[in-house]
Design an enzyme around this catalytic site. Structure first.
Site, PDB file in Angstrom:
ATOM      1  N   CYS A  78       0.807  -1.220   0.000  1.00 22.29           N
ATOM      2  CA  CYS A  78       0.000   0.000   0.000  1.00 22.29           C
ATOM      3  C   CYS A  78       0.839   1.269   0.000  1.00 22.29           C
ATOM      4  O   CYS A  78       0.286   2.373  -0.028  1.00 22.29           O
ATOM      5  CB  CYS A  78      -0.956  -0.010   1.188  1.00 22.29           C
ATOM      6  N   HIS A  96      -2.077   8.484   5.786  1.00 21.45           N
ATOM      7  CA  HIS A  96      -2.429   7.171   5.241  1.00 21.45           C
ATOM      8  C   HIS A  96      -3.850   6.827   5.674  1.00 21.45           C
ATOM      9  O   HIS A  96      -4.647   6.374   4.864  1.00 21.45           O
ATOM     10  CB  HIS A  96      -1.431   6.127   5.740  1.00 21.45           C
ATOM     11  N   GLU A 128      -0.322   5.833  13.367  1.00 17.17           N
ATOM     12  CA  GLU A 128       0.054   6.984  12.548  1.00 17.17           C
ATOM     13  C   GLU A 128      -0.141   8.282  13.312  1.00 17.17           C
ATOM     14  O   GLU A 128       0.692   9.195  13.230  1.00 17.17           O
ATOM     15  CB  GLU A 128      -0.762   7.002  11.255  1.00 17.17           C
ATOM     16  N   LYS A 168      -9.201   8.602   2.294  1.00 17.18           N
ATOM     17  CA  LYS A 168      -9.778   7.253   2.221  1.00 17.18           C
ATOM     18  C   LYS A 168     -11.211   7.207   2.742  1.00 17.18           C
ATOM     19  O   LYS A 168     -11.948   6.264   2.455  1.00 17.18           O
ATOM     20  CB  LYS A 168      -8.895   6.250   2.960  1.00 17.18           C
ATOM     21  N   HIS A 175      -9.717   2.490   0.183  1.00 14.07           N
ATOM     22  CA  HIS A 175      -8.290   2.159   0.150  1.00 14.07           C
ATOM     23  C   HIS A 175      -7.979   1.430  -1.150  1.00 14.07           C
ATOM     24  O   HIS A 175      -8.321   0.260  -1.323  1.00 14.07           O
ATOM     25  CB  HIS A 175      -7.945   1.284   1.350  1.00 14.07           C
ATOM     26  N   PHE A 185       1.705  -3.445   4.080  1.00 14.60           N
ATOM     27  CA  PHE A 185       2.041  -4.742   4.650  1.00 14.60           C
ATOM     28  C   PHE A 185       3.521  -5.028   4.418  1.00 14.60           C
ATOM     29  O   PHE A 185       4.093  -4.641   3.396  1.00 14.60           O
ATOM     30  CB  PHE A 185       1.198  -5.843   4.011  1.00 14.60           C
TER      31      PHE A 185
END
Length: 415
Positions: free
Chosen positions: A168, A308, A319, A337, A342, A401
């Site tokens: 991502c 993010h 975050e 998002k 996403h 990830f």
């Protein structure tokens, strides 16, 4: 603005193209992103029968109409998105592909999974009809690098051509690498960004089984709610964004407009867990500090963060901790998002485009569906309505990830 002793390198963003659940084209997409209007569809036909059957789909995408029927049938949906976004970005920047020095034009894209929809479809054909019915186009349609390859074929770009696959964080990583090609004088122009199209049963079910997706099936439009106390997972999405990067001097010589400049890039690894973020955000902190150092900026210079912000309990909290620790409470934070879901490997590119547009318009998009800020998240998160602001410096965060972290620092063209 406070600069270090180093001389920062600025890459000018001269063109943007977008394909997302917020619309096809920058104008339509920016308006919905700016206003914080959720785009999640109640059901995605391809996901019917799965536990997570909703997502953020690109509306009314007609590849035959947009890129031609003969071309479209040979391409996976992810490559179709990339071509459409690239075409818009190239028109926007005003470059003539018939006269540019093709050997000095690169293509660097981010993609997390590649042609997964093609792979799943052809696997069904293999099982039901036998190997003789499998398409001879399977390999060039599913390979993760092909979106960049097809853009080169379409534009004649003969410079470095590759795809970055950092989950991502891929779109952000790609833009960072594209800037390096300019800084190292390998290229004069780089077509960069990210693309992803995998709203398919196998991929979405995988995310669902690991508990990463929102379970708010009764109200999909409110399911993606970054930083909200009731967030419970992300909403899967598809899309692409392409940015045209040039040397600032070249853009000035062409008298073309510049949205913003990519002035810093930082990357790191959590070295912590396959899918969960480091709860203290130490890897993310390394990437943010590296991006600021690369740009010759201090934390006090940052006035906006495009987070993010996936809407998952662990990611948003981790975050928020690192933003607060590194940047304090001064920057106005948003996550797009909440609007577009996403988009995995394309997310960072779409968010980079949104950050550049925020700088151009001096306006920060609202974070959709944020009704009650998680009390553990001590940040100034923009919600309910877009906010006018003086934005000279902004950062865009992407985490993936494998503990992949990538951060871009942007500056206003006139800074």
């Amino acid at each position: 603005m406070t600069f270090d002793n180093q001389t920062p390198f600025h890459a000018a963003i001269t063109g943007i193209g977008m394909v997302s659940a917020a619309g096809i084209g920058v104008t339509q997409a920016w308006e919905r992103i700016r206003l914080g209007e959720s785009t999640a569809a109640d059901t995605v036909p391809e996901l019917a029968g799965t536990r997570a059957d909703f997502g953020c789909v690109v509306p009314r995408f007609n590849p035959a109409q947009l890129i031609g029927r003969r071309k479209a049938w040979r391409l996976d949906r992810s490559s179709q998105f990339a071509l459409v976004a690239a075409a818009e970005a190239l028109i926007d920047c005003g470059l003539d592909t018939t006269t540019w020095d093709a050997a000095r034009v690169g293509v660097v894209l981010g993609c997390g999974i590649g042609g997964a929809a093609t792979w799943e479809k052809q696997h069904h054909i293999l099982l039901e009809d036998g190997f003789e019915r499998v398409s001879p186009m399977l390999i060039p349609m599913l390979a993760v690098n092909m979106s960049a390859g097809y853009i080169a074929m379409e534009t004649g770009a003969r410079g470095p051509n590759f795809v970055v696959a950092t989950a991502c964080a891929a779109g952000t990583s790609a833009i960072g690498q594209a800037r390096e090609l300019l800084r190292n004088r390998v290229c004069d122009v780089v077509i960069t960004g990210g693309t992803e199209a995998c709203l398919i049963p196998s991929i979405v079910s995988g995310f669902s089984q690991m508990g990463a997706l929102s379970r708010r099936r009764a109200d999909p439009g409110a399911a993606s709610r970054p930083f909200d106390t009731d967030r419970d997972g992300f909403v899967p999405a598809e899309g692409a964004a392409i940015l045209i990067l040039e040397n600032v001097a070249d853009a000035q010589a062409r008298h073309t407009s510049v949205y913003a400049r990519v002035s810093g890039y930082g990357a790191s690894a959590d070295a912590y867990h396959a899918t969960a973020p480091d709860p203290e955000g130490f890897g993310a902190e390394l990437a943010i500090r590296a991006a600021l150092r690369d740009a010759g900026l201090s934390a006090d210079d940052v006035t906006h963060v495009n987070a993010h912000g996936t809407s998952t309990p662990l990611n948003d909290l981790a975050e928020a901790r690192v933003i607060r620790r590194v940047l304090g409470v001064k920057p106005a934070v948003t996550s797009v998002k909440g609007v577009i879901g996403h988009a995995l490997g394309a997310a960072g590119a779409i968010e980079a485009a949104a950050t550049a547009l925020s700088i151009q318009h001096q306006q920060i998009p609202a974070t959709a569906n944020l009704e009650t800020l998680d009390p553990a998240i001590e940040l100034d998160v923009v919600t309910r309505a877009p906010r006018k602001a003086k934005i000279d410096v902004a950062i865009s965060n992407s985490f993936g990830f494998g503990g992949q972290n990538a951060v871009l620092a942007f500056t206003a063209a006139g800074s």
